[in-house]
Design an enzyme around this catalytic site. Structure first.
Site, PDB file in Angstrom:
ATOM      1  CG  ASP A  53      18.308 -13.099 -45.719  1.00  0.00           C
ATOM      2  OD1 ASP A  53      17.667 -12.635 -44.748  1.00  0.00           O
ATOM      3  OD2 ASP A  53      18.879 -14.213 -45.712  1.00  0.00           O
ATOM      4  N   GLY A  78       4.318 -18.306 -38.963  1.00  0.00           N
ATOM      5  CA  GLY A  78       3.111 -18.947 -39.464  1.00  0.00           C
ATOM      6  C   GLY A  78       2.216 -19.316 -38.299  1.00  0.00           C
ATOM      7  CB  SER A 117       3.664 -12.501 -31.458  1.00  0.00           C
ATOM      8  OG  SER A 117       2.832 -13.602 -31.222  1.00  0.00           O
ATOM      9  CB  CYS A 119       3.784 -16.186 -29.418  1.00  0.00           C
ATOM     10  SG  CYS A 119       2.621 -17.092 -30.444  1.00  0.00           S
ATOM     11  CE1 TYR A 148       6.690 -15.637 -35.002  1.00  0.00           C
ATOM     12  CE2 TYR A 148       5.070 -15.671 -33.233  1.00  0.00           C
ATOM     13  CZ  TYR A 148       5.528 -15.137 -34.415  1.00  0.00           C
ATOM     14  OH  TYR A 148       4.842 -14.115 -35.002  1.00  0.00           O
ATOM     15  CD  GLU A 190      -2.362 -23.751 -43.531  1.00  0.00           C
ATOM     16  OE1 GLU A 190      -1.260 -23.402 -43.990  1.00  0.00           O
ATOM     17  OE2 GLU A 190      -2.697 -24.947 -43.456  1.00  0.00           O
ATOM     18  CE  LYS A 191      -1.102 -15.879 -38.124  1.00  0.00           C
ATOM     19  NZ  LYS A 191      -1.216 -14.575 -37.482  1.00  0.00           N
ATOM     20  NE  ARG A 221      -4.551 -19.873 -29.845  1.00  0.00           N
ATOM     21  CZ  ARG A 221      -4.486 -20.976 -29.090  1.00  0.00           C
ATOM     22  NH1 ARG A 221      -5.365 -21.169 -28.121  1.00  0.00           N
ATOM     23  NH2 ARG A 221      -3.546 -21.877 -29.298  1.00  0.00           N
TER      24      ARG A 221
END
Ligand code: GDC
Length: 338
Positions: A53, A78, A117, A119, A148, A190-191, A221
């Site tokens: 970790d 995810g 990302s 995002c 995220y 899953e995307k 997208r």
């Protein structure tokens, strides 16, 4: 011999990058991931593999010892179903990047790669179905995906300041929905590309006529095939440009259009049950690659159809053989929706 560490090597992008490096006899490869080894999507005998970790600083210090180059893909992530419902878990990944940056300084690593990302982009620029491709400067003023996206933006920023303050060379890319074989296709993380391939494969297998689709299917997208992602990653890493780059596709499609492509690949037509209460994320998103193309010379090769053909085939094999379902369809924390 260059010593390269891949963090998050048990996951989708990390595993694909490891499969490239393992073929190079001038590289000594070290792989780390929080998952137990048997759950890594890909693992190789020729590398040193650690299950640990990296939110623990001692582990980060240990695994970076003597390392020249670090690639950090390690984070709790995810698709929309996961990140909208696990914001605190997503933000805790900040510890991984922080520890690795600190350890990189102590252990005098030469270069650090961080996987950010799409995002991170300002949500106000993603309110319409068809949007202008996002340019790197569109991340500011900051209003990223809650949880995220904030973690990714903060970690990007930290890379920048570690290079300014401590002279660490860093490279940062913003991935736009990467998909392809040897990735999660069920279980909650899953995307959309993998989820919709799976749903159509199962509908065809079970002779069902209807699949669930999150939202109204008009959201857009752009999706980037994994081989293009790995090529872009290496191109940015090897360049002398200390900057942040989009690694995405400019082929913007609606979810309905993607479903139509998958139907054609499957040679099977379905009806859509639109679930308006499911996680939807932004209304529209696509990449503008002009900056990365100009500075790095990278652009994607695969069309969405070509990438989906390969992805569909791989998921179909997994579902029909049933052998790897546990590994690719299991989330490792409790709070997951659908
Ligand atoms: O999950 P995702 O691929 O992530 O969803 C894309 C769109 O597809 C969403 O609007 C979602 O509602 C819709 N969708 C329709 N049906 C389904 O069955 C489904 N499953 C899924 N998952 N989606 C469905 C992602 C992040 C990543 C990463 C990239 C960067 O957001 O989840 O972690 O950072 O963005 O671009 P997406 O594209 O919103």
């Amino acid at each position: 011999m260059a010593k390269i560490l891949i963090c998050g090597a048990g996951g989708f992008i990390g595993g694909h990058l490891a499969s490239k490096f393992i073929l190079d006899d001038k590289i000594k490869l070290i792989c780390a991931d929080i998952k137990p080894l048997e759950n890594w999507f890909q693992n190789f005998e020729g590398s040193s593999n650690y299950s640990l970790d990296l939110k623990d600083y001692d582990n980060a210090l240990k695994v970076t010892q003597g390392v020249d180059y670090i690639f950090n893909f390690a984070c709790n992530m995810g698709g929309m179903g996961f990140i909208e419902n696990n914001k605190a878990e997503c933000m805790l990944s900040v510890l991984v990047n922080t520890n690795l940056l600190r350890a990189a300084i102590i252990n005098k690593c030469k270069k650090f790669f961080f996987s950010s990302s799409a995002c991170v982009y300002n949500s106000l620029k993603q309110n319409e179905t068809f949007v202008k491709g996002l340019r790197e400067e569109d991340a500011y003023p900051a209003d990223p995906e809650d949880g995220y996206g904030w973690e990714k933006l903060f970690s990007e920023r930290m890379c920048r300041h570690f290079s300014e303050d401590f002279g660490l060379e860093t490279r940062v890319v913003r991935y736009h929905n990467i998909y392809g074989p040897i990735g999660t296709f069920d279980g909650g993380r899953e995307k959309a590309p993998a989820a919709l391939c799976r749903k159509i494969i199962l509908a065809k297998k079970n002779k069902e006529k209807i699949i669930d689709v999150w939202g109204d299917g008009e959201q857009t997208r752009s999706f980037l095939y994994i081989d293009d992602c790995i090529k872009g990653t290496l191109d940015v890493f090897e360049s002398n440009k200390q900057d942040v780059f989009n690694i995405g596709s400019e082929e913007q499609v609606s979810i309905n259009e993607m479903i139509q492509i998958i139907e054609e690949i499957a040679d099977y037509k379905v009806k859509k049950n639109y679930q308006l209460d499911k996680p939807k994320g932004v209304r529209g998103r696509s990449s503008d690659n002009s900056y990365v193309e100009k500075k790095i010379g990278w652009k994607p090769d695969f069309t969405l159809r070509e990438g989906l053909e390969k992805t569909y085939l791989w998921i179909e094999q997994q579902i029909h053989s049933g052998s790897n379902i546990e590994k690719f369809c299991k989330g490792n924390i409790e709070k997951i929706t659908e």
